[in-house]
Design a protein around this motif. Structure first.
Motif, PDB file in Angstrom:
ATOM      1  N   THR A   1      -9.344  19.561  -0.170  1.00  0.00           N
ATOM      2  CA  THR A   1      -9.396  18.269  -0.238  1.00  0.00           C
ATOM      3  C   THR A   1      -7.984  17.975  -0.556  1.00  0.00           C
ATOM      4  O   THR A   1      -7.531  17.905  -1.699  1.00  0.00           O
ATOM      5  N   PRO A   2      -7.198  17.353   0.395  1.00  0.00           N
ATOM      6  CA  PRO A   2      -5.654  17.219   0.340  1.00  0.00           C
ATOM      7  C   PRO A   2      -5.481  15.735  -0.027  1.00  0.00           C
ATOM      8  O   PRO A   2      -6.019  14.755   0.083  1.00  0.00           O
TER       9      PRO A   2
ATOM     10  N   PHE B   1       5.277  16.788  -5.327  1.00  0.00           N
ATOM     11  CA  PHE B   1       4.424  17.724  -5.110  1.00  0.00           C
ATOM     12  C   PHE B   1       3.295  16.982  -4.241  1.00  0.00           C
ATOM     13  O   PHE B   1       2.952  15.864  -4.445  1.00  0.00           O
ATOM     14  N   ALA B   2       2.901  17.762  -3.330  1.00  0.00           N
ATOM     15  CA  ALA B   2       1.795  17.568  -2.443  1.00  0.00           C
ATOM     16  C   ALA B   2       0.780  18.412  -3.093  1.00  0.00           C
ATOM     17  O   ALA B   2       0.904  19.207  -3.671  1.00  0.00           O
ATOM     18  N   VAL B   3      -0.483  17.682  -3.416  1.00  0.00           N
ATOM     19  CA  VAL B   3      -1.687  18.205  -4.071  1.00  0.00           C
ATOM     20  C   VAL B   3      -3.016  18.415  -3.357  1.00  0.00           C
ATOM     21  O   VAL B   3      -3.213  17.532  -2.599  1.00  0.00           O
TER      22      VAL B   3
ATOM     23  N   ALA C   1       2.110  16.574   9.381  1.00  0.00           N
ATOM     24  CA  ALA C   1       2.769  17.649   9.535  1.00  0.00           C
ATOM     25  C   ALA C   1       2.630  18.475   7.787  1.00  0.00           C
ATOM     26  O   ALA C   1       2.167  19.515   7.662  1.00  0.00           O
ATOM     27  N   LEU C   2       3.028  17.642   7.135  1.00  0.00           N
ATOM     28  CA  LEU C   2       2.717  17.882   5.588  1.00  0.00           C
ATOM     29  C   LEU C   2       1.473  18.276   5.290  1.00  0.00           C
ATOM     30  O   LEU C   2       1.102  19.075   4.515  1.00  0.00           O
ATOM     31  N   ARG C   3       0.442  17.415   5.508  1.00  0.00           N
ATOM     32  CA  ARG C   3      -1.064  17.430   5.201  1.00  0.00           C
ATOM     33  C   ARG C   3      -1.459  18.653   6.171  1.00  0.00           C
ATOM     34  O   ARG C   3      -2.384  19.446   5.273  1.00  0.00           O
TER      35      ARG C   3
END
Length: 112
Positions: A55-56, A64-66, A30-32
């Protein structure tokens, strides 16, 4: 009564790692998905009419997600631009950096 409650807690404790693992995989997915979606929208807003790829790296850092956001303008001579998209894992706030202008050459080179 007390014993059955303890048995229920022990059974729940034994299952907890499997339950946590399953929900964790769903949470990462879900985060992705949200990271890709939000960064795609921000890239399109920052460069209207450009082709945008995301590009995750949802694992990113602890907080943090980047994602790398690459945009290509219209026309054969246009060069890609690269920006960084950050999502705060706690608040869900997403931000897009400005494009990097002086990128290092990352193409592979033959050893001397």
């Amino acid at each position: 009564m007390k014993r059955s409650g303890q048995k229920a807690l022990l059974a729940l404790a034994a299952l907890w790692p499997a339950m946590g693992h399953a929900s964790s995989e769903e949470a990462w997915e879900a985060l992705r998905d949200r990271l890709i979606s939000e960064c795609q929208l921000m890239g399109e807003a920052a460069a209207p009419g450009a082709a945008v790829t995301v590009t995750p790296n949802e694992i990113g850092s602890e907080g943090f997600a980047v994602a790398l956001v690459t945009t290509w303008g219209e026309g054969a001579g246009s060069l890609p631009e690269l920006a960084v998209c950050l999502m705060d894992k706690r608040s869900g706030v997403v931000e897009l950096s400005t494009a990097f202008f002086d990128l290092p050459d990352l193409s592979p080179t033959a050893p001397d």
